[in-house]
Design an enzyme around this catalytic site. Structure first.
Site, PDB file in Angstrom:
ATOM      1  N   ASP A  33       0.854  -1.190   0.000  1.00 55.59           N
ATOM      2  CA  ASP A  33       0.000   0.000   0.000  1.00 55.59           C
ATOM      3  C   ASP A  33       0.891   1.243   0.000  1.00 55.59           C
ATOM      4  OD1 ASP A  33      -3.230   0.424   1.172  1.00 55.59           O
ATOM      5  OD2 ASP A  33      -1.890   2.145   0.981  1.00 55.59           O
ATOM      6  N   ILE A  60       1.816   1.328  -6.690  1.00 50.02           N
ATOM      7  CA  ILE A  60       1.582   0.387  -7.796  1.00 50.02           C
ATOM      8  C   ILE A  60       1.898   1.016  -9.157  1.00 50.02           C
ATOM      9  CG2 ILE A  60      -0.025  -1.187  -6.644  1.00 50.02           C
ATOM     10  CD1 ILE A  60      -2.323   0.325  -8.080  1.00 50.02           C
ATOM     11  N   ALA A  82      -5.938  -1.912  -4.412  1.00 46.85           N
ATOM     12  CA  ALA A  82      -5.400  -0.539  -4.375  1.00 46.85           C
ATOM     13  C   ALA A  82      -6.008   0.280  -5.499  1.00 46.85           C
ATOM     14  CB  ALA A  82      -3.879  -0.553  -4.514  1.00 46.85           C
ATOM     15  N   SER A  85     -10.524   5.841  -5.056  1.00 44.87           N
ATOM     16  CA  SER A  85     -11.864   5.240  -5.007  1.00 44.87           C
ATOM     17  C   SER A  85     -13.022   6.236  -4.872  1.00 44.87           C
ATOM     18  CB  SER A  85     -11.919   4.253  -3.835  1.00 44.87           C
ATOM     19  OG  SER A  85     -11.823   4.956  -2.604  1.00 44.87           O
ATOM     20  N   THR A 133     -15.897  -2.516  -9.413  1.00 42.34           N
ATOM     21  CA  THR A 133     -17.118  -1.887  -8.877  1.00 42.34           C
ATOM     22  C   THR A 133     -18.285  -2.036  -9.845  1.00 42.34           C
ATOM     23  OG1 THR A 133     -18.057   0.301  -8.443  1.00 42.34           O
ATOM     24  CG2 THR A 133     -16.140   0.260  -9.849  1.00 42.34           C
ATOM     25  N   GLU A 135     -20.012   0.353 -10.626  1.00 42.95           N
ATOM     26  CA  GLU A 135     -20.148   1.641 -11.315  1.00 42.95           C
ATOM     27  C   GLU A 135     -19.702   1.569 -12.779  1.00 42.95           C
ATOM     28  OE1 GLU A 135     -19.160   5.075  -8.947  1.00 42.95           O
ATOM     29  OE2 GLU A 135     -19.392   3.942  -7.103  1.00 42.95           O
ATOM     30  N   TYR A 182     -13.758   8.158 -12.299  1.00 42.22           N
ATOM     31  CA  TYR A 182     -13.478   6.994 -11.441  1.00 42.22           C
ATOM     32  C   TYR A 182     -13.934   5.705 -12.127  1.00 42.22           C
ATOM     33  CZ  TYR A 182     -14.464   3.433  -7.865  1.00 42.22           C
ATOM     34  OH  TYR A 182     -14.540   2.242  -7.183  1.00 42.22           O
ATOM     35  N   ALA A 184     -14.705   5.179 -15.200  1.00 43.69           N
ATOM     36  CA  ALA A 184     -14.012   4.951 -16.479  1.00 43.69           C
ATOM     37  C   ALA A 184     -12.639   4.329 -16.230  1.00 43.69           C
ATOM     38  CB  ALA A 184     -13.871   6.270 -17.237  1.00 43.69           C
ATOM     39  N   PRO A 237     -24.664  17.382   3.531  1.00 43.59           N
ATOM     40  CA  PRO A 237     -24.938  17.827   2.157  1.00 43.59           C
ATOM     41  C   PRO A 237     -25.457  16.697   1.260  1.00 43.59           C
ATOM     42  CG  PRO A 237     -22.577  17.516   2.482  1.00 43.59           C
ATOM     43  CD  PRO A 237     -23.229  17.163   3.777  1.00 43.59           C
ATOM     44  N   ARG A 313     -24.065  16.270  -7.901  1.00 39.19           N
ATOM     45  CA  ARG A 313     -22.776  15.842  -8.463  1.00 39.19           C
ATOM     46  C   ARG A 313     -22.914  15.785  -9.980  1.00 39.19           C
ATOM     47  NH1 ARG A 313     -21.072   9.931  -6.465  1.00 39.19           N
ATOM     48  NH2 ARG A 313     -19.944  10.998  -4.813  1.00 39.19           N
TER      49      ARG A 313
HETATM   50  P1  NAD Z   1      -9.971   3.145  -0.170  1.00 40.40           P
HETATM   51  O1  NAD Z   1      -9.854   4.441  -0.896  1.00 40.40           O
HETATM   52  O2  NAD Z   1     -10.508   3.136   1.226  1.00 40.40           O
HETATM   53  O3  NAD Z   1      -8.541   2.430  -0.101  1.00 40.40           O
HETATM   54  C1  NAD Z   1      -7.660   2.400  -1.196  1.00 40.40           C
HETATM   55  C2  NAD Z   1      -6.296   1.951  -0.710  1.00 40.40           C
HETATM   56  O4  NAD Z   1      -5.410   1.925  -1.842  1.00 40.40           O
HETATM   57  C3  NAD Z   1      -5.677   2.891   0.331  1.00 40.40           C
HETATM   58  O5  NAD Z   1      -5.113   2.143   1.384  1.00 40.40           O
HETATM   59  C4  NAD Z   1      -4.586   3.621  -0.462  1.00 40.40           C
HETATM   60  O6  NAD Z   1      -3.484   4.011   0.337  1.00 40.40           O
HETATM   61  C5  NAD Z   1      -4.202   2.561  -1.487  1.00 40.40           C
HETATM   62  N1  NAD Z   1      -3.606   3.165  -2.684  1.00 40.40           N
HETATM   63  C6  NAD Z   1      -4.088   4.212  -3.405  1.00 40.40           C
HETATM   64  N2  NAD Z   1      -3.248   4.516  -4.413  1.00 40.40           N
HETATM   65  C7  NAD Z   1      -2.216   3.618  -4.349  1.00 40.40           C
HETATM   66  C8  NAD Z   1      -1.049   3.404  -5.127  1.00 40.40           C
HETATM   67  N3  NAD Z   1      -0.757   4.190  -6.173  1.00 40.40           N
HETATM   68  N4  NAD Z   1      -0.224   2.383  -4.780  1.00 40.40           N
HETATM   69  C9  NAD Z   1      -0.515   1.587  -3.725  1.00 40.40           C
HETATM   70  N5  NAD Z   1      -1.601   1.760  -2.934  1.00 40.40           N
HETATM   71  C10 NAD Z   1      -2.446   2.759  -3.254  1.00 40.40           C
HETATM   72  O7  NAD Z   1     -10.822   2.208  -1.129  1.00 40.40           O
HETATM   73  P2  NAD Z   1     -11.896   1.071  -0.785  1.00 40.40           P
HETATM   74  O8  NAD Z   1     -13.209   1.702  -0.629  1.00 40.40           O
HETATM   75  O9  NAD Z   1     -11.356   0.181   0.270  1.00 40.40           O
HETATM   76  O10 NAD Z   1     -11.904   0.285  -2.179  1.00 40.40           O
HETATM   77  C11 NAD Z   1     -10.989  -0.768  -2.433  1.00 40.40           C
HETATM   78  C12 NAD Z   1     -11.235  -1.320  -3.825  1.00 40.40           C
HETATM   79  O11 NAD Z   1     -12.574  -1.785  -3.922  1.00 40.40           O
HETATM   80  C13 NAD Z   1     -11.063  -0.284  -4.932  1.00 40.40           C
HETATM   81  O12 NAD Z   1     -10.429  -0.921  -6.025  1.00 40.40           O
HETATM   82  C14 NAD Z   1     -12.477   0.133  -5.287  1.00 40.40           C
HETATM   83  O13 NAD Z   1     -12.573   0.523  -6.632  1.00 40.40           O
HETATM   84  C15 NAD Z   1     -13.226  -1.172  -5.024  1.00 40.40           C
HETATM   85  N6  NAD Z   1     -14.652  -1.022  -4.634  1.00 40.40           N
HETATM   86  C16 NAD Z   1     -15.006  -0.190  -3.594  1.00 40.40           C
HETATM   87  C17 NAD Z   1     -16.352  -0.102  -3.216  1.00 40.40           C
HETATM   88  C18 NAD Z   1     -16.790   0.771  -2.053  1.00 40.40           C
HETATM   89  O14 NAD Z   1     -17.991   0.925  -1.824  1.00 40.40           O
HETATM   90  N7  NAD Z   1     -15.888   1.328  -1.259  1.00 40.40           N
HETATM   91  C19 NAD Z   1     -17.314  -0.836  -3.910  1.00 40.40           C
HETATM   92  C20 NAD Z   1     -16.916  -1.673  -4.959  1.00 40.40           C
HETATM   93  C21 NAD Z   1     -15.575  -1.756  -5.313  1.00 40.40           C
HETATM   94  P1  TYD Z   2     -20.445   7.787  -2.130  1.00 38.73           P
HETATM   95  O1  TYD Z   2     -20.361   7.292  -0.716  1.00 38.73           O
HETATM   96  O2  TYD Z   2     -19.516   8.879  -2.558  1.00 38.73           O
HETATM   97  O3  TYD Z   2     -20.347   6.528  -3.086  1.00 38.73           O
HETATM   98  P2  TYD Z   2     -20.568   6.405  -4.704  1.00 38.73           P
HETATM   99  O4  TYD Z   2     -20.503   7.750  -5.310  1.00 38.73           O
HETATM  100  O5  TYD Z   2     -19.410   5.554  -5.089  1.00 38.73           O
HETATM  101  O6  TYD Z   2     -21.901   5.741  -4.890  1.00 38.73           O
HETATM  102  O7  TYD Z   2     -21.915   8.325  -2.370  1.00 38.73           O
HETATM  103  C1  TYD Z   2     -23.067   7.513  -2.172  1.00 38.73           C
HETATM  104  C2  TYD Z   2     -24.270   8.304  -2.660  1.00 38.73           C
HETATM  105  O8  TYD Z   2     -24.447   9.439  -1.793  1.00 38.73           O
HETATM  106  C3  TYD Z   2     -24.086   8.868  -4.057  1.00 38.73           C
HETATM  107  O9  TYD Z   2     -25.327   8.816  -4.750  1.00 38.73           O
HETATM  108  C4  TYD Z   2     -23.682  10.319  -3.831  1.00 38.73           C
HETATM  109  C5  TYD Z   2     -24.379  10.662  -2.521  1.00 38.73           C
HETATM  110  N1  TYD Z   2     -23.665  11.645  -1.670  1.00 38.73           N
HETATM  111  C6  TYD Z   2     -24.337  12.784  -1.199  1.00 38.73           C
HETATM  112  O10 TYD Z   2     -25.534  12.986  -1.487  1.00 38.73           O
HETATM  113  N2  TYD Z   2     -23.642  13.655  -0.417  1.00 38.73           N
HETATM  114  C7  TYD Z   2     -22.333  13.478  -0.069  1.00 38.73           C
HETATM  115  O11 TYD Z   2     -21.736  14.334   0.636  1.00 38.73           O
HETATM  116  C8  TYD Z   2     -21.665  12.284  -0.544  1.00 38.73           C
HETATM  117  C9  TYD Z   2     -20.221  12.030  -0.205  1.00 38.73           C
HETATM  118  C10 TYD Z   2     -22.379  11.407  -1.340  1.00 38.73           C
END
Ligand code: NAD
Ligand code: TYD
Length: 376
Positions: A33, A60, A82, A85, A133, A135, A182, A184, A237, A313
């Site tokens: 990381d 990475i 990694a 996100s 994801t 998305e 993101y 894309a 918000p 957004r």
């Molecule tokens: P996060 O942002 O909490 O964590 C990302 C981690 O990657 C961090 O520890 C950061 O330090 C590390 N990182 C970032 N850039 C780096 C680099 N250049 N080299 C090495 N490490 C690096 O993200 P998350 O929410 O835990 O998501 C993890 C994965 O799951 C991502 O690939 C995301 O696209 C995917 N994902 C997340 C969700 C969600 O709801 N959070 C849902 C579906 C998929």
């Molecule tokens: P988020 O947690 O950013 O996840 P994602 O955009 O990956 O779905 O947002 C979840 C939903 O909440 C999304 O529809 C955007 C909305 N949102 C708000 O309305 N206000 C906020 O401040 C944030 C961060 C998200």
């Protein structure tokens, strides 16, 4: 097995690393990381001293570093989390997303390919597992604003069909149609991963998961941000009219799915992972405010006035909803928690860990690596 987990100091990655380190004492778990703003080693303080765990700070996007680490630890399997996100950050700074999510993934694929192809056994018993994801599939329409019964059920919804806001769901066959920088960048990385399977025969798996929630999520994402703001009496918000729909999954259920798929999934496959749990943002926010006020001992309605509708957004996807029946059918996975239970557990965790929230919002946590790891 020697398993490399990338992004293990982040939200989902820390749950995955903890699960693997505790469940497989005979496997070496290497956490790579960069510790960006989203990476926090405090998330893993409880497993730091375990003999089967190593942490390596690396980027990475640095091909040499990644190549060296894969060889040094004789990595057999990679679980790649990694990434940058957060959609709102990607709107402000798309290039960082291309660098980490696209170039970073390609570097890892190259490192794995070069190491595994140099082994006498080749790709046998090797796996590149890429975490993606929902998305990437774009946005579904909201055809049923009041909700209808979805045509499938889960244990988590007590055997009943869950409520859906449209008749369509993302399946593994849904065409990619990303809208934010993101999504894309994640779509692009998914295509590269598939190309390594089709071109070089690398065993790969991709999973596309819905929105996660739970402990250790950085408070820029909806749920932890809003709990933190309620703690401080700050506005909540809500983008647009709060009508957008997301499908929420408890993070430990995702980590459990990742473990199952890494060990039993079919190489070359894609699996969708979802919560069967659609919520309009505004309904979720109202439920969140109710639970948080109750747990803080505030009278009902105390924080309702903090809800503030703000400019939407750009490119805000209307609805995400995952059909994860393939995973249910083939590997028997289902979400274990009902949302009300998961939400209460999550809010309680953030309120009990106010120090964690304060340390990540003040930036204090960024010093932890230097304090803990300097001189090691
Ligand atoms: P996060 O942002 O909490 O964590 C990302 C981690 O990657 C961090 O520890 C950061 O330090 C590390 N990182 C970032 N850039 C780096 C680099 N250049 N080299 C090495 N490490 C690096 O993200 P998350 O929410 O835990 O998501 C993890 C994965 O799951 C991502 O690939 C995301 O696209 C995917 N994902 C997340 C969700 C969600 O709801 N959070 C849902 C579906 C998929
Ligand atoms: P988020 O947690 O950013 O996840 P994602 O955009 O990956 O779905 O947002 C979840 C939903 O909440 C999304 O529809 C955007 C909305 N949102 C708000 O309305 N206000 C906020 O401040 C944030 C961060 C998200």
């Amino acid at each position: 097995m020697n398993i490399l987990v990338t992004g293990g100091a982040g939200f989902i990655g820390s749950h995955v690393v903890r699960l693997l380190v505790n469940k497989y004492p005979d496997n070496l778990i290497v956490n790579l990381d960069l510790l960006t703003y989203a990476g926090n080693l405090k998330n893993l303080a409880d497993i730091e001293g375990k003999p089967n765990y190593r942490f390596v700070k690396a980027d990475i996007a640095d091909a040499d570093a990644v190549g060296r680490i894969v060889r040094e630890f004789e990595i057999d399997g990679i679980i790649h989390l990694a990434a940058e996100s957060h959609v709102d950050r990607s709107i402000k700074d798309p290039l960082t997303f291309a660098r980490t999510n696209v170039l970073g993934t390609l570097n890892l694929l190259q490192a794995a390919r070069s190491w595994w192809e140099s082994r006498p056994e080749g790709y046998e018993s090797k796996l590149f597992y890429h975490i993606s994801t929902d998305e990437v599939y774009g946005a579904l329409e909201m055809t049923d604003p009041d909700g209808v019964e979805a045509p499938f059920s889960t244990r988590a919804s007590s055997g009943k069909a869950h409520m859906a806001f449209g008749r369509e769901f993302f399946t593994e066959e849904t065409r990619y149609d990303p809208h934010s920088p993101y999504s894309a960048s994640k779509a692009s990385s998914d295509h590269f991963v598939r190309s390594y399977h089709d071109t070089y025969g690398m065993p790969v798996i991709i999973t596309n998961c819905s929105n996660n929630y739970g402990p250790y999520q950085f408070p820029e994402k909806l749920i932890p941000l809003f709990v933190n703001n309620i703690r401080h009496g700050k506005p909540l918000p809500v983008y647009g009219r709060g009508e957008n729909v997301r499908d929420w999954l408890y993070v430990e259920d995702h980590a459990r799915a990742i473990d199952l798929i890494f060990h039993r999934g079919k190489p070359g496959s894609t699996y969708n992972i979802g919560g069967f749990n659609e919520w309009k943002n505004i309904d979720l926010v109202r439920a969140l405010v109710r639970v948080t006020d109750r747990l803080l001992g505030n009278p009902e309605g105390h924080s309702d006035g903090l809800i503030t509708f703000v400019t939407d957004r750009p490119g805000h996807d209307c609805r995400y909803a995952i059909d994860s029946r393939k995973l249910q059918r083939e590997l028997g996975w289902e979400p274990s928690l009902q949302f009300e239970e998961g939400l209460e557990k999550t809010v309680r965790w953030y309120l009990d860990n106010g120090e964690w929230l304060d340390s990540v919002t003040s930036g204090d946590y960024l010093k932890y690596y230097d304090e803990m790891y300097s001189g090691r």
